[in-house]
Design a protein around this motif. Structure first.
Motif, PDB file in Angstrom:
ATOM      1  N   ARG A  28       0.809  -1.227   0.000  1.00  0.00           N
ATOM      2  CA  ARG A  28       0.000   0.000   0.000  1.00  0.00           C
ATOM      3  C   ARG A  28       0.838   1.272   0.000  1.00  0.00           C
ATOM      4  O   ARG A  28       0.492   2.240  -0.670  1.00  0.00           O
ATOM      5  N   VAL A  29       1.934   1.301   0.746  1.00  0.00           N
ATOM      6  CA  VAL A  29       2.783   2.490   0.772  1.00  0.00           C
ATOM      7  C   VAL A  29       3.323   2.757  -0.630  1.00  0.00           C
ATOM      8  O   VAL A  29       3.276   3.892  -1.120  1.00  0.00           O
ATOM      9  N   ARG A  30       3.798   1.734  -1.286  1.00  0.00           N
ATOM     10  CA  ARG A  30       4.332   1.884  -2.640  1.00  0.00           C
ATOM     11  C   ARG A  30       3.246   2.383  -3.601  1.00  0.00           C
ATOM     12  O   ARG A  30       3.488   3.248  -4.445  1.00  0.00           O
ATOM     13  N   TYR A  31       2.044   1.840  -3.472  1.00  0.00           N
ATOM     14  CA  TYR A  31       0.925   2.263  -4.318  1.00  0.00           C
ATOM     15  C   TYR A  31       0.642   3.754  -4.134  1.00  0.00           C
ATOM     16  O   TYR A  31       0.530   4.509  -5.102  1.00  0.00           O
ATOM     17  N   VAL A  32       0.508   4.189  -2.885  1.00  0.00           N
ATOM     18  CA  VAL A  32       0.172   5.586  -2.614  1.00  0.00           C
ATOM     19  C   VAL A  32       1.298   6.505  -3.072  1.00  0.00           C
ATOM     20  O   VAL A  32       1.042   7.550  -3.684  1.00  0.00           O
ATOM     21  N   GLU A  33       2.532   6.139  -2.797  1.00  0.00           N
ATOM     22  CA  GLU A  33       3.655   6.970  -3.238  1.00  0.00           C
ATOM     23  C   GLU A  33       3.668   7.118  -4.764  1.00  0.00           C
ATOM     24  O   GLU A  33       3.868   8.218  -5.281  1.00  0.00           O
ATOM     25  N   HIS A  34       3.417   6.032  -5.475  1.00  0.00           N
ATOM     26  CA  HIS A  34       3.412   6.116  -6.936  1.00  0.00           C
ATOM     27  C   HIS A  34       2.205   6.907  -7.431  1.00  0.00           C
ATOM     28  O   HIS A  34       2.336   7.747  -8.327  1.00  0.00           O
ATOM     29  N   SER A  66      -9.002   3.680   9.222  1.00  0.00           N
ATOM     30  CA  SER A  66      -8.800   5.135   9.155  1.00  0.00           C
ATOM     31  C   SER A  66      -7.382   5.537   9.515  1.00  0.00           C
ATOM     32  O   SER A  66      -6.805   6.436   8.887  1.00  0.00           O
ATOM     33  N   ASP A  67      -6.813   4.924  10.542  1.00  0.00           N
ATOM     34  CA  ASP A  67      -5.439   5.263  10.930  1.00  0.00           C
ATOM     35  C   ASP A  67      -4.488   5.059   9.761  1.00  0.00           C
ATOM     36  O   ASP A  67      -3.611   5.897   9.506  1.00  0.00           O
ATOM     37  N   GLU A  68      -4.645   3.961   9.046  1.00  0.00           N
ATOM     38  CA  GLU A  68      -3.764   3.690   7.912  1.00  0.00           C
ATOM     39  C   GLU A  68      -3.977   4.710   6.796  1.00  0.00           C
ATOM     40  O   GLU A  68      -3.015   5.171   6.176  1.00  0.00           O
TER      41      GLU A  68
END
Length: 110
Positions: A28-34, A66-68
């Motif tokens: 998910r982090v990689r997805y959002v960053e991209h 929500s936190d994520e």
């Protein structure tokens, strides 16, 4: 072409109805960053996610709380929860998989 090979695009907005929840936590982090790297800063995102007890039902779709959402987006954009509703009755297959609650949340990320 995969999402992660997508070059910058000129779009007015993004509607994510099933992408983030389709990814395991480690992607998910990689997805959002991209995503944030390839869309204009002015393009808002309408994000729809599910929250449920992840240990009860293996994804996908995965539960994204929500936190994520705030951890993933708040450093770069403002995050507003627009609405949330228990939608388990709308998805009987999830109930058949053992869930007793399924909350759909919609965020505006700008």
């Amino acid at each position: 072409m995969t999402f992660f090979a997508l070059p910058p695009v000129e779009v007015g907005a993004v509607f994510d109805r099933a992408a983030l929840v389709a990814l395991p936590a480690d992607m998910r982090v990689r997805y959002v960053e991209h995503l944030l790297a390839v869309i204009p800063k002015s393009a808002p995102i309408l994000l729809v996610v599910f929250e449920y007890e992840q240990q009860v039902m293996a994804g996908p779709p995965f539960s994204v709380n929500s936190d994520e959402i705030f951890q993933l987006f708040a450093r770069h954009r403002s995050v507003t929860l627009l609405t949330q509703a228990d939608v388990l009755s709308t998805y009987p297959s999830f109930e058949a998989r053992g869930l007793n609650a399924l909350v759909e949340k919609v965020y505006w990320i700008a």
